[in-house]
Design a protein around this motif. Structure first.
Motif, PDB file in Angstrom:
ATOM      1  N   UNK A 100       0.818  -1.208   0.000  1.00 50.59           N
ATOM      2  CA  UNK A 100       0.000   0.000   0.000  1.00 50.59           C
ATOM      3  C   UNK A 100       0.857   1.264   0.000  1.00 50.59           C
ATOM      4  N   UNK A 101       2.105   1.159   0.468  1.00 45.37           N
ATOM      5  CA  UNK A 101       2.947   2.338   0.667  1.00 45.37           C
ATOM      6  C   UNK A 101       3.400   2.905  -0.677  1.00 45.37           C
ATOM      7  N   UNK A 102       3.687   4.219  -0.657  1.00 48.24           N
ATOM      8  CA  UNK A 102       4.163   4.853  -1.875  1.00 48.24           C
ATOM      9  C   UNK A 102       5.527   4.345  -2.289  1.00 48.24           C
ATOM     10  N   UNK A 103       6.442   4.169  -1.332  1.00 45.22           N
ATOM     11  CA  UNK A 103       7.783   3.630  -1.593  1.00 45.22           C
ATOM     12  C   UNK A 103       8.035   2.553  -0.552  1.00 45.22           C
ATOM     13  N   UNK A 112       3.968   7.189   9.848  1.00 41.22           N
ATOM     14  CA  UNK A 112       2.934   6.344   9.266  1.00 41.22           C
ATOM     15  C   UNK A 112       2.289   6.984   8.042  1.00 41.22           C
ATOM     16  N   UNK A 113       1.787   8.203   8.173  1.00 42.30           N
ATOM     17  CA  UNK A 113       1.061   8.817   7.066  1.00 42.30           C
ATOM     18  C   UNK A 113       1.987   9.189   5.908  1.00 42.30           C
ATOM     19  N   UNK A 114       3.272   9.447   6.210  1.00 40.64           N
ATOM     20  CA  UNK A 114       4.214   9.791   5.157  1.00 40.64           C
ATOM     21  C   UNK A 114       4.560   8.587   4.288  1.00 40.64           C
ATOM     22  N   UNK A 115       4.259   7.397   4.773  1.00 38.17           N
ATOM     23  CA  UNK A 115       4.550   6.185   4.004  1.00 38.17           C
ATOM     24  C   UNK A 115       3.609   6.023   2.815  1.00 38.17           C
ATOM     25  N   UNK A 116       2.475   6.748   2.830  1.00 40.20           N
ATOM     26  CA  UNK A 116       1.494   6.629   1.758  1.00 40.20           C
ATOM     27  C   UNK A 116       1.560   7.852   0.858  1.00 40.20           C
ATOM     28  N   UNK A 117       1.442   7.605  -0.432  1.00 35.99           N
ATOM     29  CA  UNK A 117       1.430   8.713  -1.389  1.00 35.99           C
ATOM     30  C   UNK A 117       0.032   9.310  -1.466  1.00 35.99           C
ATOM     31  N   UNK A 118      -0.060  10.631  -1.335  1.00 32.83           N
ATOM     32  CA  UNK A 118      -1.326  11.355  -1.476  1.00 32.83           C
ATOM     33  C   UNK A 118      -2.388  10.835  -0.500  1.00 32.83           C
ATOM     34  N   UNK A 119      -1.978  10.593   0.740  1.00 28.24           N
ATOM     35  CA  UNK A 119      -2.916  10.056   1.738  1.00 28.24           C
ATOM     36  C   UNK A 119      -3.924  11.122   2.148  1.00 28.24           C
ATOM     37  N   UNK A 120      -5.199  10.693   2.258  1.00 21.80           N
ATOM     38  CA  UNK A 120      -6.280  11.583   2.684  1.00 21.80           C
ATOM     39  C   UNK A 120      -7.153  10.831   3.692  1.00 21.80           C
ATOM     40  N   UNK A 121      -7.296  11.389   4.887  1.00 21.62           N
ATOM     41  CA  UNK A 121      -8.097  10.753   5.934  1.00 21.62           C
ATOM     42  C   UNK A 121      -9.562  11.104   5.705  1.00 21.62           C
ATOM     43  N   UNK A 122     -10.401  10.085   5.531  1.00 21.77           N
ATOM     44  CA  UNK A 122     -11.826  10.304   5.273  1.00 21.77           C
ATOM     45  C   UNK A 122     -12.678  10.168   6.519  1.00 21.77           C
ATOM     46  N   UNK A 123     -12.127   9.610   7.589  1.00 23.84           N
ATOM     47  CA  UNK A 123     -12.894   9.473   8.818  1.00 23.84           C
ATOM     48  C   UNK A 123     -13.470   8.082   8.993  1.00 23.84           C
ATOM     49  N   UNK A 147      -4.052   6.195  -6.602  1.00 27.54           N
ATOM     50  CA  UNK A 147      -4.796   5.325  -7.512  1.00 27.54           C
ATOM     51  C   UNK A 147      -6.212   5.020  -7.013  1.00 27.54           C
ATOM     52  N   UNK A 148      -6.765   5.966  -6.221  1.00 26.65           N
ATOM     53  CA  UNK A 148      -8.138   5.829  -5.728  1.00 26.65           C
ATOM     54  C   UNK A 148      -8.350   4.520  -4.967  1.00 26.65           C
ATOM     55  N   UNK A 149      -7.368   4.152  -4.151  1.00 28.47           N
ATOM     56  CA  UNK A 149      -7.507   2.980  -3.285  1.00 28.47           C
ATOM     57  C   UNK A 149      -7.933   3.453  -1.903  1.00 28.47           C
ATOM     58  N   UNK A 150      -8.769   2.645  -1.253  1.00 29.12           N
ATOM     59  CA  UNK A 150      -9.293   2.989   0.067  1.00 29.12           C
ATOM     60  C   UNK A 150      -8.864   1.922   1.063  1.00 29.12           C
ATOM     61  N   UNK A 151      -8.338   2.368   2.194  1.00 29.55           N
ATOM     62  CA  UNK A 151      -7.856   1.460   3.230  1.00 29.55           C
ATOM     63  C   UNK A 151      -8.593   1.730   4.531  1.00 29.55           C
ATOM     64  N   UNK A 152      -8.984   0.667   5.211  1.00 33.98           N
ATOM     65  CA  UNK A 152      -9.505   0.804   6.566  1.00 33.98           C
ATOM     66  C   UNK A 152      -8.372   0.506   7.526  1.00 33.98           C
TER      67      UNK A 152
END
Length: 586
Positions: A100-103, A112-123, A147-152
């Protein structure tokens, strides 16, 4: 000279065994660290003959050992797992998490959040790490990544024996498919609202042709935005001729757009079949389907759903694709949901073409007559569920209340539009609205659909807002949620007799006058006699004329306001010439 054995020393606090370490210094190579995360990294990358840890830190050391031993298991599970230190830096992660991580190569050691590319918290939680530590329990949120992927992400904190936070476990599961499903359902619901989202003033200023053009524009836009479709056809059923009249043709060939089609199971293509059966039809390969007739040029698959309003097929909605197998059962469900919204919008905005020759006044009356009972069904069903669901999920309750509001709003919009665009009748059969009914809310309870329909027409023409129920259960549920000026109830309801419904309505709304309705001489349970002993003022005998109905309601409103009744509450017997029944013709 042989290399000295390497020993890893974990000194999270001041070393209590310094003398022992000093004694070992000449015979071993000591590598000291002050954090569990650093110790875990060194153990994974290098070789050590032993690990020294103070007795007070044994719990942390055991945890390091368990992580190393369980690494093969964690690598194999389908969900992503990451171990995060109190500074939110990733200590360890399994391959699924790294995917899931960008790199992936740089994920361990970063926040944690920096590991994901273009991370957006939706709640719903803005930061599950902070919430989990504060609550000392799991906390979840949804994260949108590239890439419009959603993670819980579900975060669980781990504390040592002294209740000090040592690390956090982040369990990450991909929910892209189900999230996109829900987003599409929400988008369809919103699109359905937009179809008829006009103010009364806007409706009054737009003619039928303008409203038709607006609806066609919205449908075409929604099909492209929601499903990426460019080939759309909507046809409406003309009841007089049984023809399927084109309303919207986007991307269809000129021949298909002008083709004459009728409602029939055979010889009229998929569209005729769907209109005749009321069942959706999925065509995965148009070249092999016996029903398919060319619509869009080079179309290779199609999906057609019926437009159903109040149980009747009023038209069809067809979409096509240049690729085979472009549609599945999920698309069918989406299109059926949207089709119901289209059918409702067609009715609400007076777009059904069967009444083109009718005057504006006749059109408004027809819409009000046809919409009244379906709206009552929506209201009573929603109120019944709300009545039973009280005390449970507040979000569901809020949605039910919104549904009630929108259903009543639609009725109000239709009435306001009718009063604005419909010319006053030149030969009025019934008297003008009585001032005492203006703004009055009347509840009518009768199992007979004709009575309920006529109550809407006759009392509505006199300025009253009418809601109806089919039985006592629905009536009581409505009365719990809405205050009424008066209530009319038949003594032969499917679930309660007249006396019982009289008592129940009085219990729920003590100040609301109740009128009992009955056929002449028919009261086997003596409901009227018993109800009179408990304050019944008005009885209405059926069949009756509209003026009898108005007299009874006005008398009930007098009683509610504390006025002295002008009559004794018992309507006069029928005239020698039988009056017409309560069917709206009087």
């Amino acid at each position: 000279m042989a290399e000295k054995p390497r020993v890893l020393v974990i000194e999270r606090e001041a070393a209590h065994g310094q003398a022992i370490l000093d004694g070992l210094g000449d015979s071993v190579e000591l590598v000291s660290v002050r954090s569990i995360s650093r110790a875990l990294s060194l153990l994974r990358d290098g070789r050590f003959e032993g690990v020294y840890v103070d007795a007070s830190q044994l719990a942390a050391a055991r945890w390091v050992g368990m992580i190393i031993q369980a690494e093969e298991i964690l690598d194999a599970i389908a969900d992503g797992v990451a171990v995060v230190d109190p500074d939110l830096r990733i200590i360890w992660a399994n391959p699924e998490f790294l995917s899931f991580a960008g790199d992936a190569d740089k994920a361990v050691g970063t926040r944690f959040y920096q590991a994901f590319a273009e991370a957006e918290i939706l709640g719903p939680e803005p930061c599950p790490f902070t919430t989990s530590v504060a609550s000392r329990g799991p906390s979840s949120t949804v994260l949108k990544v590239r890439n419009n992927r959603y993670l819980k992400v579900t975060v669980t904190p781990v504390f040592d024996a002294r209740h000090v936070l040592t690390h956090l476990i982040a369990l990450t599961r991909e929910i892209t498919d189900e999230t996109q499903q829900q987003l599409k359902v929400n988008a369809i619901a919103q699109a359905g609202d937009e179809l008829a989202d006009l103010t009364p003033d806007e409706l009054s200023q737009m003619g039928a042709e303008e409203r038709t053009d607006l609806l066609k524009y919205n449908i075409a836009r929604h099909m492209k935005d929601l499903m990426g479709l460019d080939f759309i056809e909507i046809r409406l059923v003309d009841r007089a001729s049984n023809r399927l009249v084109p309303l919207l043709t986007e991307g269809m060939t000129p021949l298909a757009a002008s083709r004459e089609l009728s409602v029939a199971k055979e010889g009229q293509g998929v569209t005729g079949l769907v209109a005749a059966t009321g069942q959706s039809y999925l065509c995965p390969d148009t070249t092999k389907d016996p029903y398919y007739i060319e619509g869009a040029e080079n179309a290779r698959s199609s999906l057609t759903v019926p437009l159903i309003y109040h149980g009747n097929v009023i038209g069809t909605l067809n979409v096509e694709s240049p690729h085979t197998d472009s549609f599945d059962d999920r698309d069918r469900q989406f299109l059926e949901i949207y089709g119901r919204n289209v059918a409702s919008a067609l009715n609400t905005l007076e777009l059904l073409q069967a009444e083109k020759a009718s005057t504006a006044n006749a059109s408004v009356q027809a819409i009000s007559r046809e919409v009244a009972l379906p709206l009552d069904d929506v209201i009573t069903d929603a109120v019944t569920v709300l009545d039973r669901y009280a005390g449970h999920d507040e979000d569901v309750i809020a949605r039910l209340r919104h549904l009630l509001y929108r259903a009543r709003e639609i009725r109000g919009i239709i009435q306001k539009v009718g009063s604005t665009i419909a010319p006053p009748p030149t030969n009025r059969i019934t008297p003008p609205p009585a001032a005492r009914l203006a703004g009055a809310r009347i509840l009518v309870v009768d199992a007979d659909e004709a009575i309920r329909r006529s109550a809407h027409q006759l009392l509505g023409m006199q300025g009253a807002v009418v809601e109806t129920a089919r039985d006592a259960r629905e009536a009581v549920a409505l009365a719990r949620q809405e205050a009424y000026s008066a209530a009319l109830a038949d003594i032969r309801l499917p679930d309660l007799d007249g006396y019982a419904i009289f008592k129940r309505l009085r219990e729920v709304q003590p100040d609301t006058p109740v009128i009992l309705m009955t056929g002449f001489g028919y009261d086997p349970t003596h409901s009227i006699v018993k109800a009179r002993q408990e304050g019944l003022q008005t009885v209405l005998y059926k069949p009756f004329r509209s003026d009898r109905l108005m007299e009874a309601v006005e008398q009930a409103l007098h009683t509610q306001r504390g006025d002295r009744p002008e009559v004794d509450g018992v309507p006069k017997p029928a005239d020698p010439t039988p009056p017409p029944p309560l069917d709206g013709s009087d």
